[in-house]
Design a protein around this motif. Structure first.
Motif, short mmCIF file in Angstrom:
data_model
loop_
_atom_site.label_atom_id
_atom_site.label_comp_id
_atom_site.label_asym_id
_atom_site.label_seq_id
_atom_site.Cartn_x
_atom_site.Cartn_y
_atom_site.Cartn_z
N MET A 1 -49.89 -5.35 32.48
CA MET A 1 -49.23 -6.45 33.48
C MET A 1 -49.93 -6.13 34.95
SD MET A 1 -45.57 -8.31 34.57
CE MET A 1 -45.31 -6.73 34.13
N LEU A 2 -49.62 -4.35 34.89
CA LEU A 2 -49.63 -4.28 37.00
C LEU A 2 -50.81 -3.79 36.44
CD1 LEU A 2 -46.69 -1.88 37.08
CD2 LEU A 2 -46.87 -3.80 37.86
N HIS A 3 -51.89 -4.13 35.25
CA HIS A 3 -53.65 -3.96 36.26
C HIS A 3 -54.12 -1.75 36.18
CE1 HIS A 3 -53.78 -8.15 35.64
NE2 HIS A 3 -53.31 -7.88 36.51
N ILE A 4 -52.58 -0.58 36.06
CA ILE A 4 -53.07 0.07 35.96
C ILE A 4 -54.12 0.45 35.45
CG2 ILE A 4 -51.98 2.27 36.02
CD1 ILE A 4 -51.04 0.46 38.39
N GLU A 5 -55.29 0.85 35.50
CA GLU A 5 -56.74 1.28 35.37
C GLU A 5 -56.36 2.81 34.54
OE1 GLU A 5 -58.91 -0.53 34.31
OE2 GLU A 5 -57.95 -1.89 35.51
N ASP A 6 -55.51 3.95 35.39
CA ASP A 6 -55.57 5.25 35.43
C ASP A 6 -55.15 5.56 33.88
OD1 ASP A 6 -53.58 7.79 35.53
OD2 ASP A 6 -55.33 7.82 37.02
N SER A 7 -56.06 5.76 32.94
CA SER A 7 -55.01 6.47 31.25
C SER A 7 -53.40 6.81 31.50
CB SER A 7 -56.17 6.58 30.71
OG SER A 7 -55.05 6.90 29.11
N LYS A 8 -53.79 8.29 32.28
CA LYS A 8 -52.04 8.51 32.52
C LYS A 8 -51.58 8.59 33.26
CE LYS A 8 -51.02 13.77 33.39
NZ LYS A 8 -51.23 14.91 33.55
N LEU A 9 -51.88 7.35 34.21
CA LEU A 9 -50.14 6.93 34.45
C LEU A 9 -49.59 5.70 33.10
CD1 LEU A 9 -48.79 6.51 36.99
CD2 LEU A 9 -50.68 4.78 37.93
N ARG A 10 -50.68 4.98 33.08
CA ARG A 10 -50.49 4.12 32.36
C ARG A 10 -49.17 5.25 30.66
NH1 ARG A 10 -55.25 0.40 30.08
NH2 ARG A 10 -53.56 -0.92 29.39
N VAL A 11 -50.01 5.78 30.37
CA VAL A 11 -48.77 6.45 29.46
C VAL A 11 -47.55 6.86 29.30
CG1 VAL A 11 -48.59 8.04 27.85
CG2 VAL A 11 -50.61 7.14 28.12
#
Length: 213
Positions: A1-11
């Motif tokens: 929903m927030l369009h976070i591209e960084d994989s680690k940050l999404r986790v």
């Protein structure tokens, strides 16, 4: 929903919402799970959505029909379960076809005429048609109720039947027991008897024994 591209940050963001048992599981699982989004999703589904559960939910989606659900309720169930059969709704055209084929017959026939090829517009049209169909059914039901009520007004009740029967019996009684005749050429004065001689057929002022004792 927030369009976070960084994989680690999404986790990190997703694991922040794990509470109770899921939160405790993650404290131990994050030590041996790679800090990537793909690895996190696989581990989470293996723990809380095993293959047997996904298979059951996939079957629920394939068997899903609108039946007695409203269009809004049906669309919510359709969207939720369609995730477990992604190959059936992978394209927009496949998605609205699957949705359309599962609608109630009365709604399906009306929606299919519109030839809408957009899923969101398809759902909106189905909801609008549902309102029209329900209004037509309610109007037809009210019309039938009024028709049955008017027919009931002309049905004779027991009281009217007994009244007619008693009147008929009274007429038959009078015809079966006529008043005695006063003789040829004379009319019977409604059964009056003479005050002087006591005979039927005349009154005292016309008594043939008027002069006698």
């Amino acid at each position: 929903m927030l369009h976070i591209e960084d994989s680690k940050l999404r986790v990190i963001l997703a694991s922040y919402y794990l509470k109770s048992d899921a939160g405790q599981w993650w404290k131990y699982a994050k030590g041996w799970i790679a800090p990537t989004w793909e690895a996190f999703v696989v581990a989470f589904q293996d723990k809380y959505l095993p293959p047997t559960a996904r298979k059951r939910l996939r079957k629920e989606f394939k068997d899903l029909k609108q039946l007695n659900m409203s269009v809004v309720e049906f669309e919510a169930a359709f969207s939720s379960l369609s995730r477990f059969a992604p190959e059936l709704v992978v394209m927009e055209e496949h998605r609205y076809i699957e949705f359309e084929q599962r609608l109630r017959t009365k709604i399906l026939f009306k929606v299919a005429r519109n030839m809408i090829r957009d899923y969101d517009h398809h759902v909106e049209a189905a909801a609008h048609v549902e309102i029209i169909v329900e209004a037509e059914e309610e109007r037809l039901q009210n019309s039938r109720s009024r028709g049955q009520g008017s027919q009931g007004d002309f049905r004779p009740n027991k009281k009217s039947k007994s009244t007619v029967s008693s009147q008929s019996q009274s007429q038959q009684s009078r015809s079966a027991h006529p008043l005695p005749s006063a003789g040829p050429g004379k009319s019977t004065p409604s059964g009056f008897s003479c005050f002087k001689c006591g005979q039927l057929g005349h009154k005292a002022f016309a008594c043939p024994q008027k002069g006698g004792g």
